[in-house]
Structure formats: structure tokens, C-alpha cells
Design a protein around this motif. Structure first.
Motif, PDB file in Angstrom:
ATOM      1  N   ASP A 241       0.825  -1.212   0.000  1.00 45.18           N
ATOM      2  CA  ASP A 241       0.000   0.000   0.000  1.00 45.18           C
ATOM      3  C   ASP A 241       0.857   1.259   0.000  1.00 45.18           C
ATOM      4  OD1 ASP A 241      -2.309  -1.462  -0.033  1.00 45.18           O
ATOM      5  OD2 ASP A 241      -2.693  -1.290   2.128  1.00 45.18           O
ATOM      6  N   VAL A 242       2.104   1.155   0.460  1.00 43.50           N
ATOM      7  CA  VAL A 242       2.959   2.331   0.553  1.00 43.50           C
ATOM      8  C   VAL A 242       3.329   2.867  -0.829  1.00 43.50           C
ATOM      9  CG1 VAL A 242       5.222   1.178   0.529  1.00 43.50           C
ATOM     10  CG2 VAL A 242       4.898   3.251   1.899  1.00 43.50           C
ATOM     11  N   PRO A 246      -1.155   7.841  -4.366  1.00 44.84           N
ATOM     12  CA  PRO A 246      -0.272   8.948  -3.951  1.00 44.84           C
ATOM     13  C   PRO A 246      -0.914   9.863  -2.907  1.00 44.84           C
ATOM     14  CG  PRO A 246      -0.330   8.730  -6.344  1.00 44.84           C
ATOM     15  CD  PRO A 246      -1.411   7.855  -5.806  1.00 44.84           C
ATOM     16  N   ALA A 247      -2.259   9.885  -2.836  1.00 44.44           N
ATOM     17  CA  ALA A 247      -2.927  10.765  -1.881  1.00 44.44           C
ATOM     18  C   ALA A 247      -2.645  10.363  -0.436  1.00 44.44           C
ATOM     19  CB  ALA A 247      -4.434  10.775  -2.143  1.00 44.44           C
ATOM     20  N   THR A 248      -2.273   9.110  -0.210  1.00 40.28           N
ATOM     21  CA  THR A 248      -1.996   8.646   1.158  1.00 40.28           C
ATOM     22  C   THR A 248      -0.513   8.725   1.514  1.00 40.28           C
ATOM     23  OG1 THR A 248      -1.699   6.346   0.431  1.00 40.28           O
ATOM     24  CG2 THR A 248      -3.941   7.061   0.992  1.00 40.28           C
ATOM     25  N   GLU A 251       0.406  10.967   4.632  1.00 34.46           N
ATOM     26  CA  GLU A 251       0.010  10.338   5.897  1.00 34.46           C
ATOM     27  C   GLU A 251       0.939   9.180   6.253  1.00 34.46           C
ATOM     28  OE1 GLU A 251      -3.846   7.936   7.762  1.00 34.46           O
ATOM     29  OE2 GLU A 251      -3.988   8.958   5.827  1.00 34.46           O
ATOM     30  N   GLN A 252       1.337   8.388   5.257  1.00 31.01           N
ATOM     31  CA  GLN A 252       2.229   7.261   5.521  1.00 31.01           C
ATOM     32  C   GLN A 252       3.625   7.737   5.925  1.00 31.01           C
ATOM     33  OE1 GLN A 252       1.761   5.379   1.738  1.00 31.01           O
ATOM     34  NE2 GLN A 252       0.086   4.039   2.410  1.00 31.01           N
ATOM     35  N   ALA A 253       4.114   8.785   5.271  1.00 35.32           N
ATOM     36  CA  ALA A 253       5.429   9.319   5.642  1.00 35.32           C
ATOM     37  C   ALA A 253       5.414   9.861   7.061  1.00 35.32           C
ATOM     38  CB  ALA A 253       5.843  10.416   4.656  1.00 35.32           C
ATOM     39  N   THR A 254       4.320  10.508   7.451  1.00 38.68           N
ATOM     40  CA  THR A 254       4.197  11.019   8.813  1.00 38.68           C
ATOM     41  C   THR A 254       4.175   9.878   9.820  1.00 38.68           C
ATOM     42  OG1 THR A 254       2.963  12.924   7.969  1.00 38.68           O
ATOM     43  CG2 THR A 254       2.813  12.471  10.324  1.00 38.68           C
ATOM     44  N   ALA A 255       3.450   8.807   9.488  1.00 37.03           N
ATOM     45  CA  ALA A 255       3.393   7.646  10.384  1.00 37.03           C
ATOM     46  C   ALA A 255       4.766   6.997  10.524  1.00 37.03           C
ATOM     47  CB  ALA A 255       2.367   6.644   9.853  1.00 37.03           C
ATOM     48  N   PHE A 256       5.504   6.909   9.427  1.00 33.39           N
ATOM     49  CA  PHE A 256       6.844   6.323   9.505  1.00 33.39           C
ATOM     50  C   PHE A 256       7.777   7.200  10.335  1.00 33.39           C
ATOM     51  CE2 PHE A 256      11.173   6.011   7.599  1.00 33.39           C
ATOM     52  CZ  PHE A 256      11.474   4.734   8.048  1.00 33.39           C
ATOM     53  N   TRP A 326       7.247  12.275   0.677  1.00 36.41           N
ATOM     54  CA  TRP A 326       8.182  11.810   1.714  1.00 36.41           C
ATOM     55  C   TRP A 326       9.265  12.842   1.969  1.00 36.41           C
ATOM     56  CZ3 TRP A 326       8.595   7.101   4.538  1.00 36.41           C
ATOM     57  CH2 TRP A 326       7.501   6.253   4.386  1.00 36.41           C
ATOM     58  N   PHE A 327       9.758  13.484   0.920  1.00 35.72           N
ATOM     59  CA  PHE A 327      10.735  14.560   1.128  1.00 35.72           C
ATOM     60  C   PHE A 327      10.115  15.703   1.937  1.00 35.72           C
ATOM     61  CE2 PHE A 327      13.366  13.106  -2.638  1.00 35.72           C
ATOM     62  CZ  PHE A 327      14.518  12.905  -1.895  1.00 35.72           C
ATOM     63  N   GLY A 328       8.812  15.942   1.738  1.00 40.61           N
ATOM     64  CA  GLY A 328       8.147  17.026   2.446  1.00 40.61           C
ATOM     65  C   GLY A 328       8.030  16.816   3.939  1.00 40.61           C
ATOM     66  N   ARG A 329       8.187  15.577   4.408  1.00 41.05           N
ATOM     67  CA  ARG A 329       8.111  15.291   5.852  1.00 41.05           C
ATOM     68  C   ARG A 329       9.449  15.504   6.543  1.00 41.05           C
ATOM     69  NH1 ARG A 329       3.886  16.564   7.511  1.00 41.05           N
ATOM     70  NH2 ARG A 329       3.990  17.696   5.533  1.00 41.05           N
ATOM     71  N   VAL A 330      10.502  15.816   5.787  1.00 41.99           N
ATOM     72  CA  VAL A 330      11.817  16.063   6.385  1.00 41.99           C
ATOM     73  C   VAL A 330      11.771  17.366   7.177  1.00 41.99           C
ATOM     74  CG1 VAL A 330      14.252  16.535   5.899  1.00 41.99           C
ATOM     75  CG2 VAL A 330      13.025  14.774   4.603  1.00 41.99           C
TER      76      VAL A 330
END
Length: 721
Positions: A241-242, A246-248, A251-256, A326-330
Motif C-alpha cells: 500500500d505504501v 499517492p494521496a496517502t 500520511e504514511q510518511a508522517t506515520a513512519f 516523503w521529502f516534504g516530511r523532512v
């Protein structure tokens, strides 16, 4: 720059086991079935003193595999494990004769399968299970030698293998800044097959293109992607699912990021469990996010190649949006920080360290009495590692990183640039192993103390390895017959941790100092050089940094030095009273410095836009200031003022027949100057940290004197106390 590595030649028949090609490439005396006769220096390259190794009557292809592994060990510089190979050969012969099942080759037999065969072999002979020493002997064969065999027999790209190690596979690219790599990594430990194949392709391509270095891949990226694999298995019902909608992705990057911020979730190796109680640095979380984002970005940018290498599922759904999310969660980390002295090692701790260093080089059968940080005296056994003792000394004296000392070349000294006939002949140029910044310099000037330590280490190497290649200054002690493998970082850290636990070093504030955190020596060295007044560009050159901003991060703001600097800038008025200087006053003294403000015996603090009408009557002026640096001038003025008063009053009395009146204008001014000079000189003599005989401020002197220390076999290592 990627170094050129040797690739094995293509095979003519892909259906033939490659071990036969490898056996054919061996020198004739190494092909068996008896190894030993005809092999030059057999006794010196083998262990246990066995005259030969019998590989007769072994099922195919075990004899060819063992012969190749024996030759590889001899070329690698380790001793051929004749006893372990002979025991394995006996186990295989007995199992074959008794019909006991075992893997078809050493490549298919891991250590667990070999250990099970060893237990059966012992029990079938009526003996007890093998001892720890017997199991350890067998383990030697299933380490580097077996991995080298697997790599040599592998037809495809090197990155398809589950184990990566440059020592075993010369196809793995290393840069010129990585002269050796004594460590490997295991991408095969990633449990999700679709992720494992993508990680191998991504990191292998990045290495071959030069985008990433082996050090980064093996020590950082693999661990980050392994944590990503652990998160997928633990937190998602369907791990694919990862790479889905792309809309999720956000949320997945934040959870990780939340998951990897928990220290308990980050343990990918045993050493990670030592810090379970400490928070995870933001930089570590960012590194994990960037590793996953980089993987997504690479696959999204190469969709056609991804379908060919990885297949259509599930990576065909990955887009640049996944990577951007994912880069945006840095988390952005501010680059500027306040100056502290948390990484500075003060003289109190450094004295304990240098006093205990001989314990590292002392043989294990000898003891040394030392005083611990809490003041208790103990007697402990030596650690028998003179190389580690010299490495930490060089770090203290030069401020180099541990890797730059540990992997530097044997011939690392050269003559210092000549500066004429008066040049200091005790200086030399030291070339360290700059491995972090490509554009940074890799040499510094060092004094005689550093060159003597290096000379001692070179002498030790020549004694230990008289026939060695002498490529590196510090070498691995075990499994290094030729002396051409660098000293392992893990061994260095273990020695320093052991010494820290024994002597329990503490600084002047009672805080513990861990020797394994050797980067603090770099902070300390650069701080002391800065306190000596070196310009920033000189400090940057010495540190080997690309920017002065990075250099300033290493400078500690010590309260002690701030106080000394304040005392060094103390200014006195003409009546001997101290004045407090504001930032505007310093601007007046320095930024607006001009000829009419600099006086022979001090400074004029009159605002720059105003004019002075007093002429040369500065000693009677309220805006006149001076300091200890002008003491010689003030003393000379006092002497000359006394002489001119005596001479003029004597001439007046001879000419007029009576003493000069007490209210004489000229005499009143001279006596006022005499009184002011007398008071100034007396006040300066009692100014803290200042004396007429030593006008160098304390902050501009070396903050620690030399510590007497005997290091090794070369006598009289110091010519000065």
C-alpha cells in the motif's frame, strides 16, 4: 572519481558450474588434490603447522571450492585455515560414505548447516558435541572466504547478491577517498522481496554512478531502508500500500516518521540497543525519510528500467508525488546555533586522559597504577594496543577525525615548505586521510611531537611486519599476514570504551568524558587555536572544511576564555580608575581607528566627529584611556617627566636666585602629569592577569602545557620538557 575494479571474464558456457573455471584459473600447485607441496612459503601462509591439505575423495565440487578458498585466503593476506578445511573435508567424506544428507556445495551450505554437520560428525564417532573453539574454527570458513567464493561464481551484477563486501567482491566500486573498506552490509536482510530487489538495484546503481559512496550506502542507507522494511511489516496489513495511492503518501510518511522516532523501533543491530533511553536526533529521522524518498524518486524517474529489472508489480504505481510527499516530511534543522562548550575537553579531563594513555599500550601481563576521575587509585592490566594509544594522541594533537588518522598512509610525512634560511626545521607536512569532503585540503603542518609519534608507529610496523607492504600507518592486528589492512574502527572504539570504563574520566565540573567520542578532540583543538587568535580562514584551512561557517561550529564559547579576554581589554583612565567599554567604545577604538585617536601612551576616546583643544595634555584629559600594553611607554614618560622637572627647576633657581614658585603654570601641569603617570603605573601593576614583564594576555597563550609521556621503543622522544 570511481576507481577501476577488476570484473571476472564472461563464461563461454552458462550451463557449466563456474567453480570449474575458477579452479582452472588457479596456479597448478593450488588445484589439488594435495595442497602444500610446491607452494612457496606454505608454512608461513598457513596455520597450525600442517604440512599439507588432503582434498582427495571429496564429492564434487567441494574439492575445487576448498582449493579456491585456500588460495583466496593466501592472496587476501590471512592465514590459510588448513585445520578447519581438513576437518570439513573429513566430515564430508564420512557423510558421503554413510549416506548422510548435506548441501550440494559450500555455496549452498551456510554456517548453520555446517555446524549441524559438525555435530553429527562428532556424535557419529561417539564423542561429545564440538567445543566452542571447534565451532569457531569452522566459522572462519563461512565468513569472508565463502562470501568471496559466492561473489566470484556470480554471473550477474554484483548488487544482485544478498551480501556486499568490497573485500570479497572487487566489482564493488570504491572511490579514491576510500582506500579500503573493512566492512560490508547485508541487503538480503530486507524481508519484503519486492522491496529488497528495488533497494539492491537503487543502491547498486547509485554506487556505480558515483552519486553515493560505499561508506554512505553500507553504514547509513541500508540501515534506513531496513527500518523502512521493519515498519512495513509491523504497521501495514498490506506493505505494498505504501506504493499505492499517492494521496496517502503524506500520511504514511508522517506515520513512519513517528515510528522511527521511537528508539525501540530502530534497532537493526546489537549495538543499537545500548541507547534505548536516549531520544532519537532529528537528523536520524530525516535520514530515514530521505532514504525512502530517494528510492521512490529513483524508481519514478526510471520507469522503463524498473519494469525490466523489478517487474510490473508493485512499483509501476510509484510517481514523483510519492517522493515529494516523503521529502516534504523532512524536518528543517536550523543551521545556526548558539556557541557552547559541551564538546570541549578542559585541562582537568585532558590531564587524566594523557596520564592514562600508557595503559593502552602496556602489555596485558603488566599492570599500571592510575588515579580515576573520582580520585581513587587503582591498579589495572594493560590493554596491549600501542597503535590505539598513538592514534588517540594524534587526534589530540592534530584535531583530525578518527577515520583520517586510522586510515592514513604509511608515508604520510613530507618536508614543510621552505620559508628561507630561518625556517623552523622541526615542522613537517602531515597528509591525513581526508575522506569526508572532496574539495577540502588533506595536509596540515605539524611539529616535532607529532612526527615523533608517527616515527614510533613506523618503527613498530617494521618490527611487527618486516616483510609487509607498509601501505597504511595503522593496521589490523589479526588476520593480516602482510600488514596491508587498516586498523578496524570497531576495535578502536572498543579500546577507548574499555579505557573510559576503567579510569572514569571527569572534567572540572564533574561531568563524565567518554573517550570513544573522539570528535570532541577536534572541537577542543580548533577552539584552542581560535583562542590563540588565528584568523578564520586559517582555522578553516587547518580544519579541512569547505566553509568557514562549519569551522565556527567547532569553536566553544568558554566562560574562562571570555573572562580572560575581558581582563585583557581592561582600560584605565589617567587617574587609574577602570572604565567599562560598551560596543560603541570598541567601535571607537577599532572601527574608527585613525591617526589622531592613537596616542603613544594610549587612546583618545573623544567621539570621532569632535575635535580636541588640549594639545598634548592627554594625561590630564578625561577621555584619555590606556592599558597594560603601554606600560613601557608610561614608565619612560614618568622617568623623562621627573628628569625635566628636576632640570627646569634647577635652571630656574640658578637664573633667578630663588626656587620656582609652587603656583607656576608649567610646574603645575608637569606635576599633574607626574602624579597621573605614577598612579597609572601603580594601577596597571595591580591589574589582574597583567604584569610589566609579561604583556601577552592569558587568552593568547596556549591553554595547556606539555604533559610528559613515554610512548614506545624509541628513547628520548622529546627534546624539550
Amino acid at each position: 572519481m570511481i576507481s577501476q575494479r577488476r570484473h571476472p571474464p564472461a563464461r563461454a558456457n552458462e550451463n557449466v558450474d563456474p567453480i570449474w573455471r575458477l579452479r582452472h584459473e588457479l596456479p597448478p600447485q593450488w588445484r589439488g588434490p594435495i595442497l602444500g607441496p610446491g607452494i612457496e612459503n606454505w608454512a608461513s601462509i598457513t596455520e597450525n603447522g600442517w604440512p599439507e591439505l588432503d582434498l582427495n575423495s571429496l564429492p564434487e565440487p567441494f574439492a575445487a571450492e576448498l582449493a579456491w578458498m585456500a588460495h583466496w585466503q593466501s592472496e587476501d593476506g590471512t592465514r590459510v585455515a588448513v585445520l578447519a578445511m581438513a576437518q570439513l573435508a573429513n566430515m564430508l567424506r564420512r557423510a558421503s560414505a554413510d549416506g548422510h544428507r548435506f548441501p550440494s556445495s559450500i555455496r549452498d551450505m551456510d554456517y548453520d548447516a555446517a555446524a549441524a554437520l559438525q555435530r553429527w560428525f562428532y556424535l557419529s564417532r561417539g564423542k561429545s558435541v564440538p567445543s566452542h573453539k571447534g565451532r569457531a574454527r569452522l566459522r572462519v570458513l563461512f565468513g569472508f572466504a565463502r562470501q568471496a567464493l559466492i561473489s566470484a561464481c556470480h554471473d550477474g551484477p554484483w548488487w544482485q547478491l544478498d551480501e556486499w563486501h568490497p573485500r570479497c567482491d572487487p566489482r564493488i566500486p570504491l572511490t579514491s577517498r576510500e582506500p579500503c573498506a573493512n566492512y560490508g552490509c547485508t541487503p538480503g536482510q530486507i524481508t519484503q522481496p519486492w522491496l529488497r530487489s528495488a533497494v539492491k538495484w537503487y543502491l547498486g546503481t547509485m554506487l556505480e554512478s558515483g552519486t553515493l559512496r560505499w561508506t554512505t550506502v553500507s553504514q547509513e542507507r541500508i540501515n534506513s531502508l531496513r527500518r523502512f522494511d521493519m515498519w512495513l511489516s509491523a504497521c501495514l496489513s498490506d506493505p505494498t500500500d505504501v506504493v499505492g495511492d499517492p494521496a496517502t503518501a503524506v500520511e504514511q510518511a508522517t506515520a513512519f516518521a513517528r515510528w522511527t522516532a521511537d528508539r525501540r523501533n530502530r534497532a537493526t543491530r546489537q549495538s543499537d540497543t545500548r541507547h534505548l533511553g536516549t531520544p532519537v536526533p532529528i537528523r536520524g529521522i530525516n535520514d530515514d525519510l530521505r532514504a525512502v524518498a530517494g528510492l521512490f524518486e529513483f524508481i519514478a524517474a526510471n520507469p522503463a528500467e524498473a519494469r525490466t529489472v523489478l517487474g510490473p508489480e508493485p512499483w509501476q504505481q510509484v510517481t514523483a508525488t510519492h517522493a515529494d510527499s516523503w521529502f516534504g516530511r523532512v524536518t528543517r534543522i536550523p543551521r545556526h546555533r548558539g556557541f557552547t562548550d559541551s564538546q570541549y575537553i578542559d585541562d582537568h579531563a585532558l590531564t587524566q586522559i594523557t596520564a592514562a594513555l600508557p595503559l593502552i599500550g602496556l602489555p596485558r601481563d603488566q599492570q599500571l597504577s592510575i588515579t580515576r576521575g573520582d580520585g581513587t587509585a587503582i591498579t589495572v592490566d594493560g590493554l596491549d594496543d600501542p597503535q590505539a594509544m598513538r592514534m588517540i594522541l594524534l587526534q589530540i594533537l592534530t584535531g583530525r577525525r578518527s577515520s583520517e588518522i586510522r586510515t592514513c598512509d604509511y608515508d604520510c610525512l613530507s618536508a614543510a615548505p621552505s620559508q628561507g634560511t630561518d625556517a623552523d626545521q622541526t615542522l613537517a607536512r602531515f597528509r591525513y586521510a581526508q575522506s569526508k569532503i572532496d574539495i577540502a585540503p588533506d595536509t596540515i603542518l605539524v611539529d616535532r611531537e607529532v612526527t615523533e609519534i608517527i616515527a614510533e608507529q613506523q618503527h613498530w610496523l617494521k618490527t611487527q611486519y618486516p616483510n609487509g607492504t607498509h601501505r597504511f600507518l595503522f593496521v589490523q592486528r589479526n588476520g593480516n599476514r602482510r600488514g596491508d589492512k587498516t586498523y578496524p574502527s570497531g576495535t578502536y572504539n572498543w579500546v577507548l570504551r574499555t579505557l573510559s570504563a576503567l579510569i572514569q574520566i571527569s572534567d572540572a565540573r564533574g561531568h563524565r568524558v567518554q573517550l570513544s567520542h573522539t570528535h570532541r578532540f577536534r572541537h577542543t583543538r580548533l577552539t584552542r587555536l581560535a583562542e590563540l587568535g588565528l584568523p578564520v580562514h586559517v582555522l578553516q584551512r587547518y580544519a579541512g572544511h569547505a566553509t568557514p561557517t562549519m569551522t565556527m561550529h567547532y569553536i566553544a564559547a568558554r566562560d574562562e576564555h571570555a573572562e580572560q579576554a575581558f581582563l585583557a581589554t581592561a582600560k584605565l583612565r589617567a587617574d587609574g580608575t577602570r572604565i567599562a567599554l560598551s560596543s560603541e567604545d570598541h567601535d571607537s577604538l577599532h572601527l574608527f581607528r585613525s591617526a589622531d585617536r592613537i596616542l603613544p601612551n594610549g587612546w583618545c576616546m573623544l567621539p570621532p566627529l569632535q575635535t580636541c583643544g588640549k594639545g598634548n595634555a592627554c594625561l590630564t584629559c578625561s577621555v584619555f584611556v590606556t592599558d597594560t600594553t603601554h606600560s613601557p611607554v608610561l614608565k619612560r614618560q614618568l622617568r623623562e617627566t621627573s628628569e625635566i622637572i628636576d632640570r627646569v627647576t634647577t635652571e630656574f633657581e640658578q637664573r633667578h636666585g630663588q626656587p620656582m614658585p609652587a603656583d607656576n603654570v608649567w610646574l603645575n601641569l608637569r606635576r599633574a602629569e607626574h602624579t597621573a603617570l605614577t598612579g597609572l603605573i601603580d594601577a596597571l601593576a595591580h591589574t589582574p592577569e597583567s604584569s610589566p614583564d609579561d604583556l601577552t594576555p592569558q587568552c593568547n597563550r596556549p591553554s595547556a602545557g606539555p604533559v610528559p609521556l613515554t610512548l614506545g621503543p624509541i628513547p628520548d622522544r622529546r627534546s624539550t620538557p
